[in-house]
Design a protein around this motif. Sequence first.
Motif, mmCIF file in Angstrom:
data_model
loop_
_atom_site.group_PDB
_atom_site.id
_atom_site.type_symbol
_atom_site.label_atom_id
_atom_site.label_comp_id
_atom_site.label_asym_id
_atom_site.label_seq_id
_atom_site.Cartn_x
_atom_site.Cartn_y
_atom_site.Cartn_z
ATOM 1 N N GLU A 144 -0.531 -37.803 32.318
ATOM 2 C CA GLU A 144 0.396 -38.333 31.325
ATOM 3 C C GLU A 144 1.267 -39.416 31.956
ATOM 4 N N SER A 187 0.478 -40.619 26.386
ATOM 5 C CA SER A 187 1.089 -39.302 26.239
ATOM 6 C C SER A 187 0.008 -38.278 25.914
ATOM 7 N N ARG A 188 0.397 -37.017 25.988
ATOM 8 C CA ARG A 188 -0.554 -35.934 25.701
ATOM 9 C C ARG A 188 -1.080 -35.999 24.274
ATOM 10 N N ALA A 191 -4.499 -37.800 23.656
ATOM 11 C CA ALA A 191 -5.757 -37.215 24.140
ATOM 12 C C ALA A 191 -6.683 -36.963 22.952
ATOM 13 N N THR A 212 -9.069 -37.108 28.285
ATOM 14 C CA THR A 212 -8.267 -35.921 28.565
ATOM 15 C C THR A 212 -6.993 -36.338 29.290
ATOM 16 N N VAL A 213 -5.855 -35.854 28.812
ATOM 17 C CA VAL A 213 -4.568 -36.192 29.411
ATOM 18 C C VAL A 213 -3.972 -34.929 30.032
ATOM 19 N N ASN A 214 -3.789 -34.968 31.350
ATOM 20 C CA ASN A 214 -3.164 -33.847 32.056
ATOM 21 C C ASN A 214 -1.640 -33.932 31.957
ATOM 22 N N TYR A 215 -0.997 -32.766 31.823
ATOM 23 C CA TYR A 215 0.461 -32.729 31.821
ATOM 24 C C TYR A 215 0.935 -31.361 32.306
#
Length: 334
Positions: A144, A187-188, A191, A212-215
């Motif tokens: 993110e 931002s998430r 995704a 895919t967005v990691n947070y």
Amino acid sequence: MKNPVYWVVLAGISIAFIQQGLPVRSQGESQSDNKQMDNITIRQGETLVLSCLQGDFVTHTAWLNRSSILYAGEDKWSVDPRVSLVTLNQDEFTIKIDDVDLTDEGQYICAVQTSSRPRTTSVHIIVQVPPKIVNLSKDLVVNEGSNVTLMCLANGKPEPAIGWRMLSPSDDSLSSDNEVLEIPFISRYRAGVYECTASNDIAVDTQTVELTVNYPPSVSDGRDVGVTLGQRGVLQCEADAVPEADFEWYRDDRRIFNGFDGIEIEDAGAFSKLTFFNVSEADYGNYTCVAINKLGSANTSIILYVQDGNSGTSTVFTPSCLLLVVLLQFLLKF
């Protein structure tokens, strides 16, 4: 500079034509009859049929593709197996080309030698190619806040128009009308699955990219739980994180492991449960759930308190007063 002129001699016919495909002179410098047909547009993979009328007193005939002879009468000169003779008689001379490709585009000439002079009919073939996406960004995993660039390249004729959109979850505000889609400070909520579309007058080609967005974890506020002595009690913890969080449970500063003092810990995706099968006085107090992934951690506190089974009233026990409550309950028994 003059256009180069090619002479083709076939079975007694000697024809000169300019490279652009416009026949201009027959041997002997006599004026020939030349006819230019309207362009023919055909799609890649289809079968092209070329036919010209013969008429009376025809002595020799041939089909040419640019400077190459395809057929001279019944004799096949082309080595291409896709080219074949359909009809050859006094009325017509027809050939066909199967599975047309872009290399078949260009000028075709039907040359006919009559008893008096040569006659040519020319036609320009335009091959249309459906769009095909040939270069697409791979599925991406980013953190993110990163800047993301998605690329999509396609071939086709006419040249395809290329566009991007967020397919799932659908978001019309996130789109692009060109080969590149830029997503700054992702931002998430961005995704998902993104779709590239390449389209022309022939067809449409689509392919997708998964982003895919990691947070780091965020934990929902814990809900305190009241349980009667000797009953079953469950503390629940929920965390939102990508990748999914691992859970740890603590009583004060001491970590609790599965099976410790008859306690069961069960993790399932975004949820974790701490289960007491027979709550005792020693179980009442403050518990902490910690959610952890590679980007960070978060925690929440949950209180397990005594609930009076008769009146339905409850008492909250904090670690500082827990010993006093247990002592009072013990004295009340006498």
